[in-house]
Design an enzyme around this catalytic site. Sequence first.
Site, PDB file in Angstrom:
ATOM      1  N   MET A  17      -3.842  -6.520  -7.339  1.00 13.63           N
ATOM      2  CA  MET A  17      -3.280  -7.584  -8.165  1.00 13.63           C
ATOM      3  C   MET A  17      -4.336  -8.508  -8.782  1.00 13.63           C
ATOM      4  SD  MET A  17      -0.255  -6.554  -7.983  1.00 13.63           S
ATOM      5  CE  MET A  17       0.643  -7.827  -8.847  1.00 13.63           C
ATOM      6  N   ARG A  18      -5.465  -7.927  -9.167  1.00 11.74           N
ATOM      7  CA  ARG A  18      -6.511  -8.702  -9.837  1.00 11.74           C
ATOM      8  C   ARG A  18      -6.952  -7.976 -11.098  1.00 11.74           C
ATOM      9  NH1 ARG A  18      -8.038 -12.814  -6.964  1.00 11.74           N
ATOM     10  NH2 ARG A  18      -7.551 -12.783  -4.753  1.00 11.74           N
ATOM     11  N   LEU A  19      -7.330  -8.761 -12.092  1.00  8.44           N
ATOM     12  CA  LEU A  19      -7.927  -8.159 -13.279  1.00  8.44           C
ATOM     13  C   LEU A  19      -9.321  -7.665 -12.927  1.00  8.44           C
ATOM     14  CD1 LEU A  19      -7.009 -10.614 -16.189  1.00  8.44           C
ATOM     15  CD2 LEU A  19      -6.173  -8.292 -15.839  1.00  8.44           C
ATOM     16  N   GLY A  27       0.783  -1.233   0.000  1.00 12.15           N
ATOM     17  CA  GLY A  27       0.000   0.000   0.000  1.00 12.15           C
ATOM     18  C   GLY A  27       0.810   1.277   0.000  1.00 12.15           C
ATOM     19  N   LYS A  62     -16.680 -14.581  -9.565  1.00  8.30           N
ATOM     20  CA  LYS A  62     -16.077 -13.259  -9.727  1.00  8.30           C
ATOM     21  C   LYS A  62     -17.167 -12.206  -9.896  1.00  8.30           C
ATOM     22  CE  LYS A  62     -12.640 -10.607 -12.215  1.00  8.30           C
ATOM     23  NZ  LYS A  62     -11.350 -10.677 -12.859  1.00  8.30           N
ATOM     24  N   HIS A  64       1.406   1.190 -13.423  1.00  9.56           N
ATOM     25  CA  HIS A  64       2.162  -0.038 -13.685  1.00  9.56           C
ATOM     26  C   HIS A  64       3.645   0.301 -13.784  1.00  9.56           C
ATOM     27  CE1 HIS A  64       2.823  -4.117 -15.012  1.00  9.56           C
ATOM     28  NE2 HIS A  64       3.581  -3.656 -15.986  1.00  9.56           N
TER      29      HIS A  64
END
Length: 188
Positions: free
Chosen positions: A91-93, A12, A66, A110
């Site tokens: 860290m997830r799409l 974070g 999801k 990124h």
Amino acid sequence: MVKIAIFASGSGSNFENIVEHVESGKLENIEVTALYTDHQNAFCIDRAKKHDIPVYINEPKQFDSKAAYEQHLVTLLNKDKVEWIILAGYMRLIGPDLLASFEGKILNIHPSLLPKYKGIDAIGQAYHSGDTITGSTVHYVDCGMDTGEIIEQRQCDIRPDDSKEQLEEKVKKLEYELYPSVIAKIVK
């Protein structure tokens, strides 16, 4: 006042950097409504508590799908009247439910000069590639991994005597400058 939610999965540090920019007045007319994390033991939770930012911990494994996970997030975001989602080491799409509800209103940072080195360990990929420059990219989020429209990039040199850790620090420093700068321009 524009209401944002910040999503993070790990330490974070980018989350805290944005919060500190809001608290200091460097990011004006922005309210951080909450930290959303997908890991109950993520260090970003401690950072949020330090700044009195509410925390929503929602682990996808607690949901049947999801879609159910994202619909739950949309309900929470709507309850808080969130206008923008800022991904800071999440860290997830992002799937279709969140994308549909916040189309054009989700930003990500990124640690590479996209389109190079998408996905995980982008700094390591750049370090081992023989490239002489790398950097950081802020982009809109779409359904792909680090494939959304690029908003802005900053670069730094990869020196032959840099260690991977030194390069990580260089890129992190870029991120701490770049993300608040882009948020100030875009989030209105």
